[in-house]
Scaffold this motif. Sequence first.
Motif: not given
Lengths: 887, 97
Positions: A13, A165, A169, A173, A337-338, A340-341, A390
Motif C-alpha cells: 500500500v 480496508v 481505500l 481515493t 482496491t483498484s 473500489v477506488i 464506501l
Amino acid sequence: MLNILIFVCLLYVAFLFGVAFFAEQSTKINRARWLRSPWIYTLSLSVYCTAWTFYGAVGYAARSGLEYLTIYIGPSLVMFGWWVLLRKLVRIGRRNRITSIADLISSRFGKSNSIAIFVTILAVVGTTPYIALQLQSVTLSFQVFAANDDLGSSTNLADRTAIWVASGLAFFTILFGTRNLDVNERHDGVVMAIAVEAVVKLLALLAIGVFVVWGLSSGISETMARIDASSFGQWSVSNGRWATLTFLSAAAFLCLPRMFHVLVVENKDEKFLQTASWAFPLYVALISLFVVPIAVTGLSLMPVGSNPDLYVLSLPLSQGRDGLAVFAFLGGFSSATSMVIVAALALSTMISNQIVMPLWLRYTGGRASISGDVRRVVLFARRGSIALILFLGYLYYDLSGGGAALASIGLVSFAGVAQILPVMLGGLFWRGATQKGALAGLIVGFTIWLITLFIPSVGLYGASTDTILTNGIYGVSWLRPQALFGVTSLDPLVHSVFWSMILNTATFVFISLITLPSPIERLQSAQFVNVYDQSTQAQNWQAEAGKSEDLMVMAQRILGAEEAQRLFQIEVRKQGGSGYLPEATPEFLQKLERELSGSVGAATAHAMIGQIVGGMSVSVENLLAMADETAQMMEYSSGLEVQSAELRRTAGQLREANEKLTRLSLQKDAFLSQISHELRTPMTAILSFTEILRDNHGLSETQVAQYAEIIYDEAHRLTRLLDDLLDLSVLENGQVRLNLAETDIVEVINRATHTALSAKSGADLKIWVKMPKNLPRIVTDADRLGQVFLNLISNAQKYCNKAPASLRIKGVVRGTFITLDFIDNGQGVPREEQELIFEKFSRIGQPESSGAGLGLAICKEIMSRLGGDIDYLPGQGGGAFRVVLPL
Amino acid sequence: MNNRSTPTYLPRKSYRARRLVDAAKLMPYLAVLLWMLPMLWQGEDANLRVSRIILYIFGVWFFLIATQIVINFFLNRVSKEVELPLEPQNKNQGDVG
C-alpha cells in the motif's frame, strides 16, 4: 504468517501511495510525458478485472465450466469494435468535457437534471453491492491465511479487515482523487497506481498458472488431458447464457461507472484507443488463460468442500508455496482496491455534479455570482460522497453477512448498469431519441431489473421470497419475478436481461417517436450524433455585452482565479484585445460552459451561465444542424449570415477603434489645455512674484524670502512635470538605459512601501504583502521597478476612498513568470475607463488631484522595457493591477 | 476503371484507406461470428473435448489480436498520407479509384 502478510500488504500500500504521489508530482512539473502513454491507458482499463474476476473466475469455472470466458469475451468484442463505437464515445466525451456516464446521458438529452439523477441512483444501486463484494474478497483471502495459521476464521477478524480496508481505500481515493478540482476531471496519481496494480494482478495470476501447469503437472499436454478427464470434460454451456453473458459483459464494459471513467474521462488522447484495441483483449486473454487449469487442478487436489473461489490462494498454500500465495494475495488485493477506488471516484463525481451541486445552487438563492468559493463546496461534496459510498459498501457487506449471496452479485450488477446501454447507444447514433423517451426507457428497464433480478438475488423480498417467486407479485401469476408473462423456460438471469433490455429499448424508442424534443435537446443531439462533423457547433448563447465581469467572478469561483484568468486572457488575445475581459460572444460563452462543465457537470454549468447571461438564441447555423434535410437550401443563407456577421464584427471593431481615437483626441485636447494650464499657473506665479521683487525695493527680509520660496516651489513643480514628460518620451523612444542587476523583489516592494507611507501627503493606508518563499533573485532594474510599485501604491493612496483603506500585494510564481497583484478595497476602475487608464494624460475622476496623468503610462512603458507587463485586473472587488515579471 | 490520365497513386491511397476503415469496422462482427460459433456445436458431437474448445476460443482470441495489430499498423501508415474517412456516409468520397 498472518503478520508477515499484513506487513507485506502495508508495504505494498505504501508503495502504491508512493507511485500515485510520484505521478502527481511529475504531472505538476510537466515532466509527465511518460504518463501520456497508451500503455498506461490500456493498463488502467483493467479495473474491469476486479476481485470477482481474479478469485471468482476460478470458482466460476469450477462450477460452470467455460462460461466464465464470456466475462472477458464481451469487453474484447467492444475493443475490437473501437472504430465504430468507442472512438465516437471518446470524441464526444472529450469535446463536451463529460465527467461521468450520468453527465453524458444528461448532456445528450438536453442537459436535463432529472435524467442525470436517475442514472446516478441506478449507478449507486448497481455498484454498492459490487463494492461489498470486493471487501468480502479481501476479507476472505485474509481468512485463508488465518486458517492456515490455525487462528480459525473469527468473524471479529473479518469485520476488522473489512473496516480497515474500506477506510484505507476511502483515504486513498480522497487523497488522490479529490486533491484538486481538475478541469478535465483527470487523476494521474490514481491512474498510475491502477496501472501498477494491473501489472501486479496479471503477473500474480500468470505465476499461479505457470506453477499449476508446469509445477503441479508436467506441462500443457498433461494439463489438457486432466481437463478432459475432469467433471467438465464436455461443452456444457447453455447457448442462451453464452450469448446473454457475452452481451451483458460487453454492455457493462461500456456502462459501468468506473469503466466509463477510465475509458472516456481519463482518456488523454483518442489515439490511445487504437493501441488499447488489441492490447486490452490481449490483457484479458492472458488473465483468463490459466483459469481452467487452476480450477481443474484445484478440484482434483483440494479436499472436497473447500471454496473454489479461493483456489488461487489455497492451492499454493497447500503445496507449501507461501511466497507464491502471498503474491497471489497481492494480485487479489490489487484487483479489489483498484475497482473500489475508481468506482468511488466515478460515483462521487456523479453524486456531487448531478445531485449536490444542483441542490446547492437552488438553495443558495440561485445567483451563481455571490459569496463563497464553489470549488470548496464541490470538493467537500466529493469527499463526502466517497466516504458515503464506501460506508454503504461496508454496510451492505456487513448486513448481507458476507455470505454466498454476494458471489452472484457481479452479474446482477452488470445487468443493472446495462440498462443504460440502449439510451447511450440511442443518444450516440439516433437523432430522434428524446429525453422523455430516455427517462421512460431507463425507468422501465431499472424496475424490471429490480423486480426480476436484484431483489430476488439479495433476498429483499424477505420471508415471502418463495411465495412471490412461485405465485407472482400480489398473486398475479404473469408477474412472477422469474417468469414474466408466463415465460418459464428461461434461466433467471437470461430471463431478466431479456425482458429488461427488450422493454427498456421498446419504451425508449416508442416514447421517443411520439414526443418532441426541446430546442436545446435537438442541438445536443446534433452535437453528439454528428460529432465528427466539425461545423456543427452549438452556439446557443446570446451575446451579451457588459456581463464579462460577472462571468469572470463566477469562473474564478469554479475554476480558481488562476485558471479563470488564463482562460479569459487567451480569449481576449483571440479577440484581438488586451487586458482580462473579453467580449461575451456566443463562442466564448460556449467555451466557458464547456470548461465549467468539466468541473461541475453539464447541467450545472449550463444553469450557472444561464443565470448570468439569460437568453439563448438560435442561429441559422443551429437550425442547419437541427434540420439537415434542408441543409443545402440553408447553406447559402448561412454563408450570408457568416459574412454579414463578419462585417458586423469588423464594423464593430472599427467603431470601437474610432471611439477610442475620438476619446484619445479629446483627451489630448484636454491634456493640452491641462498642460498649458499646469505650465501657466506656476509661470504666472513666478512672473508676478519676480515682478514684485524687481519693482518694490522696500520689502522686508521675510517677505523676500517668502516670495523666493514660492518662486522656487513653482519652478520645482514645473521641472517635475517636464521630467515626467521627458521620462515618458525617453521610454517610448527606447532610448532608456536600464541598470540591470540581481535584485530582490521583496526588498524593492518594501522600499516602495516605505517611501509611499512616509510621504506627508499619504493618506492612511494599510498594506499587506504576501510573497512566496524562496523567491529567486531576478535580474532587473530595481529603480525602475521601484518606480512602478511606488506609483501603484500611491495611486491606491490617492484613489482608494474607503476608510480604512487597505492594499494587498500578492506575489505568485507561475512557470517562468512572477505575477504581483496590487489589490485595494476601493471602488475600482469603472469598466469603460479600464482600457484608457494606461493611456497618456488620462486621469480618472477628480481632475483636481495632483499629477498630470502620466504615472500609469510610464509604468506600462517601464514594464514593457523590463520584459514584463502591467494590466488592470477586473473582478477582484476593488482596484487591482497585475504586474507580470519574467523570472 | 478510370480512363482519364489522372495520377493514379493518390486515389489509390485513399481507396486503400477506406478499405482499411471498412476492415476496422468489420472486426467486431468477425469476432462475434467466431466466438458465437461454439453454440452450434452443442450436442452435435459427443466426443468434442473441452480442451479443443479452449484451444479454439483462445486461438480466435490471438488471431483477432494479431489481425487488429495488422489493421492498426496499416491504418497508422496510411493516415500519415491521406485523411481517413470518419463517417460511413461521407458523400464527398466515392469509391472511384
